[in-house]
Write a protein that holds these residues in place. Structure first.
Motif, PDB file in Angstrom:
ATOM      1  N   ARG A  27       8.725   5.182   9.492  1.00 29.20           N
ATOM      2  CA  ARG A  27       7.297   4.876   9.443  1.00 29.20           C
ATOM      3  C   ARG A  27       6.934   3.728  10.366  1.00 29.20           C
ATOM      4  O   ARG A  27       7.760   2.835  10.623  1.00 29.20           O
ATOM      5  CB  ARG A  27       6.890   4.512   8.007  1.00 29.20           C
ATOM      6  CG  ARG A  27       7.173   5.617   6.990  1.00 29.20           C
ATOM      7  CD  ARG A  27       6.345   6.855   7.288  1.00 29.20           C
ATOM      8  NE  ARG A  27       6.520   7.896   6.264  1.00 29.20           N
ATOM      9  CZ  ARG A  27       5.959   9.096   6.315  1.00 29.20           C
ATOM     10  NH1 ARG A  27       5.196   9.429   7.352  1.00 29.20           N
ATOM     11  NH2 ARG A  27       6.164   9.969   5.345  1.00 29.20           N
TER      12      ARG A  27
ATOM     13  N   ARG B  59       8.405   2.053   0.407  1.00 31.34           N
ATOM     14  CA  ARG B  59       9.408   2.341   1.420  1.00 31.34           C
ATOM     15  C   ARG B  59      10.595   1.399   1.255  1.00 31.34           C
ATOM     16  O   ARG B  59      10.584   0.501   0.420  1.00 31.34           O
ATOM     17  CB  ARG B  59       8.819   2.220   2.824  1.00 31.34           C
ATOM     18  CG  ARG B  59       8.181   0.880   3.158  1.00 31.34           C
ATOM     19  CD  ARG B  59       7.378   1.042   4.433  1.00 31.34           C
ATOM     20  NE  ARG B  59       6.788  -0.176   4.936  1.00 31.34           N
ATOM     21  CZ  ARG B  59       5.614  -0.666   4.536  1.00 31.34           C
ATOM     22  NH1 ARG B  59       4.931  -0.045   3.580  1.00 31.34           N
ATOM     23  NH2 ARG B  59       5.117  -1.768   5.076  1.00 31.34           N
TER      24      ARG B  59
ATOM     25  N   TYR C  32       4.276   1.794   9.553  1.00 30.01           N
ATOM     26  CA  TYR C  32       3.341   1.043   8.709  1.00 30.01           C
ATOM     27  C   TYR C  32       3.422  -0.460   8.977  1.00 30.01           C
ATOM     28  O   TYR C  32       4.494  -1.003   9.245  1.00 30.01           O
ATOM     29  CB  TYR C  32       3.665   1.255   7.231  1.00 30.01           C
ATOM     30  CG  TYR C  32       3.640   2.669   6.733  1.00 30.01           C
ATOM     31  CD1 TYR C  32       2.784   3.623   7.268  1.00 30.01           C
ATOM     32  CD2 TYR C  32       4.480   3.055   5.691  1.00 30.01           C
ATOM     33  CE1 TYR C  32       2.760   4.921   6.788  1.00 30.01           C
ATOM     34  CE2 TYR C  32       4.468   4.354   5.196  1.00 30.01           C
ATOM     35  CZ  TYR C  32       3.604   5.279   5.747  1.00 30.01           C
ATOM     36  OH  TYR C  32       3.603   6.556   5.262  1.00 30.01           O
TER      37      TYR C  32
ATOM     38  N   THR D 117       0.815  -1.216   0.000  1.00 28.96           N
ATOM     39  CA  THR D 117       0.000   0.000   0.000  1.00 28.96           C
ATOM     40  C   THR D 117       0.846   1.262   0.000  1.00 28.96           C
ATOM     41  O   THR D 117       0.384   2.313  -0.440  1.00 28.96           O
ATOM     42  CB  THR D 117      -0.928   0.011   1.223  1.00 28.96           C
ATOM     43  OG1 THR D 117      -0.130  -0.086   2.419  1.00 28.96           O
ATOM     44  CG2 THR D 117      -1.896  -1.153   1.175  1.00 28.96           C
ATOM     45  N   ARG D 118       2.099   1.161   0.495  1.00 31.48           N
ATOM     46  CA  ARG D 118       2.949   2.343   0.605  1.00 31.48           C
ATOM     47  C   ARG D 118       4.399   1.962   0.316  1.00 31.48           C
ATOM     48  O   ARG D 118       4.924   0.999   0.870  1.00 31.48           O
ATOM     49  CB  ARG D 118       2.842   2.954   2.010  1.00 31.48           C
ATOM     50  CG  ARG D 118       1.453   3.496   2.323  1.00 31.48           C
ATOM     51  CD  ARG D 118       1.132   3.447   3.793  1.00 31.48           C
ATOM     52  NE  ARG D 118       0.999   2.096   4.311  1.00 31.48           N
ATOM     53  CZ  ARG D 118       0.361   1.773   5.422  1.00 31.48           C
ATOM     54  NH1 ARG D 118      -0.222   2.724   6.139  1.00 31.48           N
ATOM     55  NH2 ARG D 118       0.302   0.531   5.839  1.00 31.48           N
TER      56      ARG D 118
END
Length: 221
Positions: free
Chosen positions: A209, A186, A211, A183-184
């Motif tokens: 993060r 990194r 996450y 989803t993100r």
């Protein structure tokens, strides 16, 4: 850039990095507390592991050319295994089973990103070439605890995306196939999990993060 293996009540944390310094410290977790164990024989910052159980854990390369296997009896001890070309910041996490693991992508000592993979087989104590990863990337994650045919790898930084990418690839029948992206995007996000289901937490994309992403494999092995 540390590594780990095990379960919620019997786990091991291996080596790592503090700034520009690498270290060889090892600690075991019993579900409630940590105990210092024998350090690795070599630096392995940015390596990866195979073998789900602590007493079968093998460290694959990292900031070194060495492979080591752990024996958890007593204070724990490490046995050097076959060497291979050094690769830093591999796709880090569960990268195979107790008998076979895969070193995926990473960076060479000159800083260049690579996409090649290497497979270590314990029974022969030897490294062989594997199918190259679809992109040249470092500092991503991986999961899969069966052998080198059962791995999902994801995220990491590339020459064009220092903050990281969200790409996911699943290894199946000797080839890498595109999976659902995270989803993100990194980098520096490790992974853990058995066949079919994995987890990755934290990471860095210019900021640290918190996450967490879970993954359920859709491509059959």
């Amino acid at each position: 850039n540390s590594m780990g293996a095990g379960t919620q009540s019997a786990a091991i944390k291996i080596a790592g990095q503090d700034g520009d310094l690498t270290y060889q410290y090892v600690e075991e977790y019993n579900g409630s507390s940590w105990t210092n164990k024998t350090s690795t024989n070599n630096d392995h910052s940015g390596g990866t592991t195979c073998g789900a159980a602590v007493n079968a854990c093998i460290v694959l390369l990292g900031a070194n050319t060495n492979t080591e296997q752990y024996n958890s009896a007593g204070s724990g001890s490490w046995t050097d295994k076959a060497t291979d070309t050094r690769r830093d910041e591999q796709q880090n996490g569960d990268s195979g089973g107790a008998g076979q693991g895969m070193a995926i992508a990473g960076r060479l000592l000159d800083g260049s990103f690579i996409s090649t993979t290497r497979i270590y087989t314990l029974s022969t104590n030897a490294w062989t070439a594997g199918t190259s990863y679809p992109i040249a990337v470092s500092a991503g994650g991986s999961f899969g605890q069966t052998d080198a045919t059962d791995i999902v790898a994801f995220t990491g930084r590339t020459a064009d995306a220092d903050g990281g990418v969200a790409s996911t690839f699943e290894f199946n029948s000797g080839a890498w196939q595109t999976g659902n992206s995270l989803t993100r995007a990194r980098k520096h996000s490790s992974g853990c999990g058995p066949t079919g289901n994995g987890l990755t937490t934290n990471g860095y994309d210019g900021s640290f993060r918190d996450y967490t992403d879970t993954f359920s494999r859709t491509i059959s092995t």
